[in-house]
Design an enzyme around this catalytic site. Structure first.
Site, PDB file in Angstrom:
ATOM      1  N   ARG A   1      16.690  27.654  32.891  1.00 20.83           N
ATOM      2  CA  ARG A   1      18.026  28.246  32.912  1.00 20.83           C
ATOM      3  C   ARG A   1      18.404  28.863  31.561  1.00 20.83           C
ATOM      4  O   ARG A   1      19.391  29.557  31.440  1.00 20.83           O
ATOM      5  CB  ARG A   1      19.048  27.182  33.337  1.00 20.83           C
TER       6      ARG A   1
ATOM      7  N   GLY B   1       8.525  17.453  36.774  1.00 24.37           N
ATOM      8  CA  GLY B   1       9.759  16.708  36.985  1.00 24.37           C
ATOM      9  C   GLY B   1       9.888  15.506  36.063  1.00 24.37           C
ATOM     10  O   GLY B   1       8.933  15.094  35.402  1.00 24.37           O
TER      11      GLY B   1
ATOM     12  N   ASP C   1      18.138  16.859  25.900  1.00 24.93           N
ATOM     13  CA  ASP C   1      19.166  17.897  26.046  1.00 24.93           C
ATOM     14  C   ASP C   1      20.579  17.335  26.193  1.00 24.93           C
ATOM     15  O   ASP C   1      21.441  17.958  26.790  1.00 24.93           O
ATOM     16  CB  ASP C   1      18.814  18.828  27.221  1.00 24.93           C
TER      17      ASP C   1
ATOM     18  N   ASN D   1      31.578  38.971 -21.076  1.00 26.22           N
ATOM     19  CA  ASN D   1      32.333  39.778 -20.126  1.00 26.22           C
ATOM     20  C   ASN D   1      31.452  40.929 -19.678  1.00 26.22           C
ATOM     21  O   ASN D   1      30.952  41.686 -20.502  1.00 26.22           O
ATOM     22  CB  ASN D   1      33.614  40.316 -20.754  1.00 26.22           C
TER      23      ASN D   1
ATOM     24  N   SER E   1      31.962  48.814 -19.365  1.00 24.40           N
ATOM     25  CA  SER E   1      31.933  49.207 -17.961  1.00 24.40           C
ATOM     26  C   SER E   1      30.811  50.190 -17.691  1.00 24.40           C
ATOM     27  O   SER E   1      30.483  51.022 -18.533  1.00 24.40           O
ATOM     28  CB  SER E   1      33.267  49.862 -17.574  1.00 24.40           C
TER      29      SER E   1
HETATM   30  C1  UD1 Z   1      18.605  15.637  35.067  1.00 23.00           C
HETATM   31  C2  UD1 Z   1      18.732  14.605  36.171  1.00 23.00           C
HETATM   32  C3  UD1 Z   1      20.155  14.651  36.720  1.00 23.00           C
HETATM   33  C4  UD1 Z   1      21.154  14.420  35.600  1.00 23.00           C
HETATM   34  C5  UD1 Z   1      20.917  15.394  34.462  1.00 23.00           C
HETATM   35  C6  UD1 Z   1      21.765  15.009  33.265  1.00 23.00           C
HETATM   36  C7  UD1 Z   1      16.581  14.299  37.310  1.00 23.00           C
HETATM   37  C8  UD1 Z   1      15.767  14.655  38.503  1.00 23.00           C
HETATM   38  N1  UD1 Z   1      17.788  14.860  37.225  1.00 23.00           N
HETATM   39  O1  UD1 Z   1      18.790  16.903  35.626  1.00 23.00           O
HETATM   40  O2  UD1 Z   1      20.316  13.645  37.716  1.00 23.00           O
HETATM   41  O3  UD1 Z   1      22.472  14.508  36.085  1.00 23.00           O
HETATM   42  O4  UD1 Z   1      19.556  15.373  34.042  1.00 23.00           O
HETATM   43  O5  UD1 Z   1      21.686  15.958  32.243  1.00 23.00           O
HETATM   44  O6  UD1 Z   1      16.155  13.483  36.516  1.00 23.00           O
HETATM   45  N2  UD1 Z   1      11.752  17.170  31.418  1.00 23.00           N
HETATM   46  C9  UD1 Z   1      10.429  16.913  31.122  1.00 23.00           C
HETATM   47  N3  UD1 Z   1       9.475  17.217  32.056  1.00 23.00           N
HETATM   48  C10 UD1 Z   1       9.778  17.736  33.257  1.00 23.00           C
HETATM   49  C11 UD1 Z   1      11.131  17.987  33.562  1.00 23.00           C
HETATM   50  C12 UD1 Z   1      12.096  17.678  32.628  1.00 23.00           C
HETATM   51  O7  UD1 Z   1      10.117  16.445  30.031  1.00 23.00           O
HETATM   52  O8  UD1 Z   1       8.854  17.974  34.028  1.00 23.00           O
HETATM   53  C13 UD1 Z   1      12.775  16.861  30.411  1.00 23.00           C
HETATM   54  C14 UD1 Z   1      13.557  18.070  29.954  1.00 23.00           C
HETATM   55  O9  UD1 Z   1      12.981  18.635  28.789  1.00 23.00           O
HETATM   56  C15 UD1 Z   1      14.930  17.509  29.665  1.00 23.00           C
HETATM   57  C16 UD1 Z   1      15.026  16.294  30.571  1.00 23.00           C
HETATM   58  O10 UD1 Z   1      13.714  15.988  30.973  1.00 23.00           O
HETATM   59  O11 UD1 Z   1      15.075  17.098  28.327  1.00 23.00           O
HETATM   60  C17 UD1 Z   1      15.890  16.551  31.798  1.00 23.00           C
HETATM   61  O12 UD1 Z   1      15.362  17.657  32.507  1.00 23.00           O
HETATM   62  P1  UD1 Z   1      16.308  18.801  33.083  1.00 23.00           P
HETATM   63  O13 UD1 Z   1      15.454  19.821  33.730  1.00 23.00           O
HETATM   64  O14 UD1 Z   1      17.268  19.233  32.064  1.00 23.00           O
HETATM   65  O15 UD1 Z   1      17.053  17.996  34.234  1.00 23.00           O
HETATM   66  P2  UD1 Z   1      18.513  18.270  34.827  1.00 23.00           P
HETATM   67  O16 UD1 Z   1      18.430  19.327  35.839  1.00 23.00           O
HETATM   68  O17 UD1 Z   1      19.445  18.421  33.729  1.00 23.00           O
HETATM   69 MG    MG Z   2      19.227  18.746  31.672  1.00 21.33          MG
END
Ligand code: UD1
Ligand code: MG
Length: 486
Positions: free
Chosen positions: A9, A75, A100, A374, A402
């Site tokens: 995003r 994920g 994040d 100066n 100057s």
């Molecule tokens: C996630 C949660 C959501 C919560 C939200 C809060 C899940 C499925 N969802 O969603 O319930 O409300 O955070 O901010 O857990 N990351 C990895 N590897 C991956 C995917 C993500 O390391 O494969 C890390 C990202 O870098 C990030 C964190 O995990 O720091 C969360 O991932 P992000 O994609 O931001 O999840 P959200 O959609 O925010």
């Molecule tokens: Mg997030």
């Protein structure tokens, strides 16, 4: 710490967690929040831009870090699985923090761990009730008020979307319970991802305890998934930073228009005026006046100094010194106590001695200016010959007239003077006056002669332009009087 995500995003060429907020990458905030908990081991899951993220993380904390690579971003549950592999035989509580969530505070993490341990839970999740839950996982509670599962925004029914309590993605797990549950997580959801949130239902089905702790402040759990959320988090962090400095005795005239980075330090009774940007490792002493409209980066300003409508980059301003309006102090510029860099003055790689003044329209580069000097308006150090930079040295108490051009390398001795408009190419001995300019010639009666010539008409003139005009004059006589009046 989960930092492998793609950051879709964000639509950025850079990994999301390296985007900056108040002068620090997102990642720094999670590392800082976690550090005081002194975890036995800290594993950072990296994926997108793994090398850059790992390098940045290493430079952000003194605590030892381990890195685990998540080659494909499948994920949050998959990321947790990678962490599990890195942890090996570790047995105990595992705190999971996403990289994040920059507003997370240390006391909240402590409370979360305490709650988890007191409840002997298999999992404890940090939640919050937010005004706009869009995008977050919703906390679904059963009739007894216990957390029964978490449903992601994309998979939620309209009724579930109406739930205002959301998942922060900050968790504490019992290691063994987490490991067992992760093996059961599938990817049967809208995003075809392994969701860590699915662990809740898996644990509950096994009859394990899943606890939840609500953060006192909903803003604390703000997740940064887009540039818009980055801006929101930035505004909240800035407000927090400003509050801290005001509580410490700094006057901030208009906090909403004052931009102070996390790493900046300010002394008490300093007044910060609007549209001031203090960034990097900037240090401001006490009793200073900064702004309006000042931008300071990695600069040091000693007590009682003033900086108004100016830009400072890796500069040092001594006690009681004055900068601006409209000065530009570049790297290596240094004003000693009580010195001045005034209007439209640029200084680089130079020291301006105690009480010395460069008040107007000057460029000072690679110079050492002693105390009590100066520097007249319009003075320029000609430090660059097209290939190399050369130094200018001005002794104590000298007076630079100057519009002096100081053609470096050159030295002006102690107490010496240079005449206005001089191009100084040779050293000036102490106490001497150096004047370099054509002698002035006064042509007596010239103005009257010129006026007379104009009266008799341009036809009397010589040269191509004048004769041209006379040719026009002959054909259009009516124009002549108008010409005379101009
Ligand atoms: C996630 C949660 C959501 C919560 C939200 C809060 C899940 C499925 N969802 O969603 O319930 O409300 O955070 O901010 O857990 N990351 C990895 N590897 C991956 C995917 C993500 O390391 O494969 C890390 C990202 O870098 C990030 C964190 O995990 O720091 C969360 O991932 P992000 O994609 O931001 O999840 P959200 O959609 O925010
Ligand atoms: Mg997030």
């Amino acid at each position: 710490m989960l930092a492998a995500g793609e950051g879709k995003r964000f639509r950025s060429a850079r990994p999301k967690v390296l985007h900056e907020l108040c002068g620090k990458p997102l990642l720094a905030y999670a590392l800082e929040a976690a550090a005081p908990l002194r975890a036995e081991r800290t594993v950072v899951i990296v994926g997108r831009g793994a090398d850059d993220v790992a390098e940045a993380a290493g430079g952000l904390t003194r605590r030892p870090l381990e890195f685990a690579l998540q080659a494909r971003q499948l994920g949050t549950a998959d990321a947790a699985r990678m962490a599990g592999e890195a942890l090996g035989r570790f047995d105990g509580d595992v705190l999971i923090i996403p990289a994040d969530v920059p507003l997370l505070e240390v006391p909240t993490l402590r409370r979360l761990v305490a709650r988890h341990r007191r409840a002997r839970a298999a999992a404890t999740v940090l939640t919050a009730v937010v005004a706009d839950p869009t995008g977050y996982g919703r906390i679904v509670r059963d009739a007894a008020g216990l957390v029964s599962r978490i449903v992601e925004h994309g998979d939620a029914t309209p009724a579930e979307r109406a739930i205002p309590e959301v998942n922060s993605s900050v968790w504490v797990f019992d290691r063994a319970a987490l490991r067992a549950a992760l093996t059961k997580v599938g990817r049967g959801n809208r995003q075809r991802e392994f969701y860590l949130t699915d662990v809740v239902e898996i644990l509950r089905d096994k009859g394990e305890t899943v606890e939840a702790l609500a953060a006192a402040e909903a803003t604390e759990i703000l997740g940064v998934n887009s540039r818009s959320q980055l801006a929101r988090a930035g505004a909240l962090l800035r407000a927090r930073i400003n509050e801290r400095w005001m509580a410490a005795g700094v006057t901030i005239v208009h906090p909403a228009l004052t931009y102070i980075d996390a790493g900046v330090r300010i002394g008490r009774d300093t007044v910060v005026h609007p549209l001031t940007f203090l960034s990097g490792a900037t240090r401001i002493g006490s009793g200073c006046e900064i702004g309006p409209a000042a931008r300071l980066r990695d600069s040091v300003v000693a007590g009682g100094a003033r900086v108004v409508f100016s830009v400072l980059d890796r500069a040092r301003v001594g006690p009681g010194a004055n900068v601006g309006p409209y000065a530009y102090l570049r790297p290596g510029a240094r004003l000693d106590r009580g010195a001045k860099a005034g209007t439209f003055v640029e200084i680089k790689g130079s020291t301006v001695g105690r009480g010395s003044k460069v008040p107007h329209l000057s460029y000072v580069g690679d110079a050492l200016i002693g105390p009590g000097v100066n520097v007249g308006a319009g003075t320029i150090t000609c430090n660059y010959d097209g290939e190399r930079k050369h130094r200018t040295v001005v002794g104590a108490g000298a007076f630079i007239g100057s519009d002096t051009m100081l053609v470096a390398p050159v030295k002006v001795g102690r107490g010496a003077y240079t005449g206005a408009g001089s191009a100084i190419t040779r050293d000036v001995p102490a106490g001497a006056l150096a004047v370099e300019r054509a002698e002035q010639r006064n042509v007596r009666g010239w103005a009257a002669r010129r006026a007379a010539k104009a009266q008799t008409g341009p036809g009397q003139g010589s040269g191509p332009r004048a004769s041209n005009k006379s040719a026009r004059g002959r054909t259009g006589g009516a124009r002549r009087p108008a010409k005379k009046s101009t």
